[in-house]
Design a protein around this motif. Structure first.
Motif, PDB file in Angstrom:
ATOM      1  N   GLY A 186       0.783  -1.224   0.000  1.00  0.00           N
ATOM      2  CA  GLY A 186       0.000   0.000   0.000  1.00  0.00           C
ATOM      3  C   GLY A 186       0.817   1.277   0.000  1.00  0.00           C
ATOM      4  O   GLY A 186       0.335   2.323   0.430  1.00  0.00           O
ATOM      5  N   GLY A 187       2.066   1.204  -0.442  1.00  0.00           N
ATOM      6  CA  GLY A 187       2.899   2.397  -0.481  1.00  0.00           C
ATOM      7  C   GLY A 187       3.373   2.856   0.884  1.00  0.00           C
ATOM      8  O   GLY A 187       3.828   3.981   1.040  1.00  0.00           O
ATOM      9  N   HIS A 188       3.285   1.994   1.888  1.00  0.00           N
ATOM     10  CA  HIS A 188       3.667   2.366   3.256  1.00  0.00           C
ATOM     11  C   HIS A 188       5.141   2.087   3.553  1.00  0.00           C
ATOM     12  O   HIS A 188       5.560   2.147   4.699  1.00  0.00           O
ATOM     13  N   VAL A 189       5.935   1.756   2.531  1.00  0.00           N
ATOM     14  CA  VAL A 189       7.353   1.443   2.717  1.00  0.00           C
ATOM     15  C   VAL A 189       8.189   2.593   2.170  1.00  0.00           C
ATOM     16  O   VAL A 189       7.976   3.043   1.051  1.00  0.00           O
ATOM     17  N   SER A 190       9.139   3.064   2.960  1.00  0.00           N
ATOM     18  CA  SER A 190       9.986   4.184   2.525  1.00  0.00           C
ATOM     19  C   SER A 190      11.005   3.723   1.484  1.00  0.00           C
ATOM     20  O   SER A 190      11.342   2.540   1.397  1.00  0.00           O
ATOM     21  N   GLU A 191      11.505   4.676   0.733  1.00  0.00           N
ATOM     22  CA  GLU A 191      12.550   4.384  -0.258  1.00  0.00           C
ATOM     23  C   GLU A 191      13.814   3.858   0.435  1.00  0.00           C
ATOM     24  O   GLU A 191      14.489   2.983  -0.082  1.00  0.00           O
ATOM     25  N   ALA A 192      14.119   4.396   1.614  1.00  0.00           N
ATOM     26  CA  ALA A 192      15.306   3.946   2.358  1.00  0.00           C
ATOM     27  C   ALA A 192      15.171   2.474   2.743  1.00  0.00           C
ATOM     28  O   ALA A 192      16.136   1.710   2.660  1.00  0.00           O
ATOM     29  N   ASP A 193      13.958   2.073   3.154  1.00  0.00           N
ATOM     30  CA  ASP A 193      13.753   0.670   3.508  1.00  0.00           C
ATOM     31  C   ASP A 193      13.812  -0.222   2.275  1.00  0.00           C
ATOM     32  O   ASP A 193      14.345  -1.336   2.327  1.00  0.00           O
ATOM     33  N   LEU A 194      13.281   0.254   1.160  1.00  0.00           N
ATOM     34  CA  LEU A 194      13.377  -0.515  -0.086  1.00  0.00           C
ATOM     35  C   LEU A 194      14.839  -0.646  -0.516  1.00  0.00           C
ATOM     36  O   LEU A 194      15.257  -1.703  -0.990  1.00  0.00           O
ATOM     37  N   ASP A 195      15.621   0.432  -0.318  1.00  0.00           N
ATOM     38  CA  ASP A 195      17.054   0.374  -0.629  1.00  0.00           C
ATOM     39  C   ASP A 195      17.752  -0.668   0.248  1.00  0.00           C
ATOM     40  O   ASP A 195      18.589  -1.435  -0.224  1.00  0.00           O
ATOM     41  N   ALA A 196      17.416  -0.678   1.543  1.00  0.00           N
ATOM     42  CA  ALA A 196      18.026  -1.648   2.467  1.00  0.00           C
ATOM     43  C   ALA A 196      17.667  -3.074   2.066  1.00  0.00           C
ATOM     44  O   ALA A 196      18.507  -3.971   2.123  1.00  0.00           O
ATOM     45  N   LEU A 197      16.423  -3.288   1.642  1.00  0.00           N
ATOM     46  CA  LEU A 197      15.994  -4.628   1.222  1.00  0.00           C
ATOM     47  C   LEU A 197      16.639  -5.055  -0.094  1.00  0.00           C
ATOM     48  O   LEU A 197      16.736  -6.237  -0.376  1.00  0.00           O
ATOM     49  N   SER A 198      17.080  -4.085  -0.892  1.00  0.00           N
ATOM     50  CA  SER A 198      17.676  -4.390  -2.190  1.00  0.00           C
ATOM     51  C   SER A 198      19.114  -4.893  -2.062  1.00  0.00           C
ATOM     52  O   SER A 198      19.673  -5.402  -3.020  1.00  0.00           O
ATOM     53  N   LYS A 199      19.685  -4.732  -0.880  1.00  0.00           N
ATOM     54  CA  LYS A 199      21.043  -5.223  -0.640  1.00  0.00           C
ATOM     55  C   LYS A 199      20.962  -6.618  -0.031  1.00  0.00           C
ATOM     56  O   LYS A 199      20.037  -6.937   0.700  1.00  0.00           O
ATOM     57  N   ALA A 200      21.943  -7.438  -0.333  1.00  0.00           N
ATOM     58  CA  ALA A 200      21.970  -8.778   0.234  1.00  0.00           C
ATOM     59  C   ALA A 200      22.083  -8.687   1.745  1.00  0.00           C
ATOM     60  O   ALA A 200      22.945  -7.973   2.260  1.00  0.00           O
ATOM     61  N   PRO A 201      21.221  -9.385   2.477  1.00  0.00           N
ATOM     62  CA  PRO A 201      21.290  -9.312   3.939  1.00  0.00           C
ATOM     63  C   PRO A 201      22.529 -10.020   4.471  1.00  0.00           C
ATOM     64  O   PRO A 201      22.957 -11.035   3.928  1.00  0.00           O
ATOM     65  N   PHE A 202      23.103  -9.455   5.495  1.00  0.00           N
ATOM     66  CA  PHE A 202      24.234 -10.079   6.173  1.00  0.00           C
ATOM     67  C   PHE A 202      23.662 -10.886   7.321  1.00  0.00           C
ATOM     68  O   PHE A 202      23.264 -10.330   8.332  1.00  0.00           O
ATOM     69  N   ARG A 203      23.572 -12.170   7.143  1.00  0.00           N
ATOM     70  CA  ARG A 203      22.890 -13.007   8.120  1.00  0.00           C
ATOM     71  C   ARG A 203      23.742 -13.346   9.318  1.00  0.00           C
ATOM     72  O   ARG A 203      23.226 -13.710  10.351  1.00  0.00           O
ATOM     73  N   GLY A 204      25.036 -13.268   9.188  1.00  0.00           N
ATOM     74  CA  GLY A 204      25.836 -13.496  10.375  1.00  0.00           C
ATOM     75  C   GLY A 204      27.208 -14.044  10.110  1.00  0.00           C
ATOM     76  O   GLY A 204      27.469 -14.640   9.076  1.00  0.00           O
ATOM     77  N   TRP A 205      28.056 -13.817  11.070  1.00  0.00           N
ATOM     78  CA  TRP A 205      29.417 -14.333  11.023  1.00  0.00           C
ATOM     79  C   TRP A 205      29.863 -14.582  12.439  1.00  0.00           C
ATOM     80  O   TRP A 205      29.772 -13.708  13.291  1.00  0.00           O
ATOM     81  N   ASP A 206      30.289 -15.780  12.698  1.00  0.00           N
ATOM     82  CA  ASP A 206      30.789 -16.123  14.019  1.00  0.00           C
ATOM     83  C   ASP A 206      32.035 -16.970  13.827  1.00  0.00           C
ATOM     84  O   ASP A 206      31.949 -18.119  13.401  1.00  0.00           O
ATOM     85  N   PRO A 207      33.225 -16.430  14.107  1.00  0.00           N
ATOM     86  CA  PRO A 207      34.454 -17.175  13.907  1.00  0.00           C
ATOM     87  C   PRO A 207      34.530 -18.447  14.751  1.00  0.00           C
ATOM     88  O   PRO A 207      35.292 -19.364  14.436  1.00  0.00           O
ATOM     89  N   GLU A 208      33.741 -18.548  15.795  1.00  0.00           N
ATOM     90  CA  GLU A 208      33.738 -19.748  16.635  1.00  0.00           C
ATOM     91  C   GLU A 208      33.251 -20.966  15.866  1.00  0.00           C
ATOM     92  O   GLU A 208      33.643 -22.095  16.159  1.00  0.00           O
ATOM     93  N   ILE A 209      32.416 -20.742  14.864  1.00  0.00           N
ATOM     94  CA  ILE A 209      31.886 -21.853  14.088  1.00  0.00           C
ATOM     95  C   ILE A 209      33.006 -22.541  13.300  1.00  0.00           C
ATOM     96  O   ILE A 209      32.963 -23.744  13.088  1.00  0.00           O
ATOM     97  N   LEU A 210      34.013 -21.768  12.900  1.00  0.00           N
ATOM     98  CA  LEU A 210      35.081 -22.321  12.077  1.00  0.00           C
ATOM     99  C   LEU A 210      36.138 -23.076  12.860  1.00  0.00           C
ATOM    100  O   LEU A 210      37.020 -23.688  12.275  1.00  0.00           O
ATOM    101  N   LYS A 211      36.064 -23.049  14.159  1.00  0.00           N
ATOM    102  CA  LYS A 211      37.077 -23.720  14.971  1.00  0.00           C
ATOM    103  C   LYS A 211      36.772 -25.212  15.094  1.00  0.00           C
ATOM    104  O   LYS A 211      35.643 -25.603  15.376  1.00  0.00           O
TER     105      LYS A 211
END
Length: 125
Positions: A96-121
């Motif tokens: 319904g047009g209730h989303v800002s351009e800034a939020d659409l820009d943020a959604l257009s970038k690949a999300p960074f879901r996480g990084w934990d160096p402990e997993i690699l040990k």
């Protein structure tokens, strides 16, 4: 139907359980969780779920309108999936047009879901 508060609590729980910041001396409880290119994911998810509520549509209705599954729509609204340029305008209209351009820009970038160096040990070394 899964409630909004449940989804937010689930997302917040998942976010708190993972450190998204590079390994540092900062205790895990003080690490700040952000989407790959800001704003903080919790705030983004709040705004997107508010836009969904303002539209008066269900996850299924939005999914049908966009030609996506309700799971993918949920991931988009929680900031856990990337919005492709071809669907950007359609997504904004579905809410319904209730989303800002800034939020659409943020959604257009690949999300960074996480990084934990402990997993690699290797625990057996």
């Amino acid at each position: 139907m899964v409630g909004r508060r449940f989804l937010l609590a689930l997302a917040a729980s998942a976010i708190r359980s993972h450190s998204f910041a590079p390994h540092s001396s900062t205790p895990r409880s003080h690490a700040r969780t952000v989407v790959a290119a800001a704003p903080p994911i919790g705030d983004l998810a709040d705004r997107l779920l508010d836009a969904k509520a303002a539209s008066g549509k269900t996850f299924d209705q939005i999914a049908d309108e966009l030609g996506f599954t309700n799971t993918f729509v949920t991931q988009l609204l929680l900031g856990q999936a990337q919005l492709k340029p071809a669907t950007r305008e359609k997504f904004a209209q579905a809410l319904g047009g209730h989303v800002s351009e800034a939020d659409l820009d943020a959604l257009s970038k690949a999300p960074f879901r996480g990084w934990d160096p402990e997993i690699l040990k290797e625990p057996n070394v």
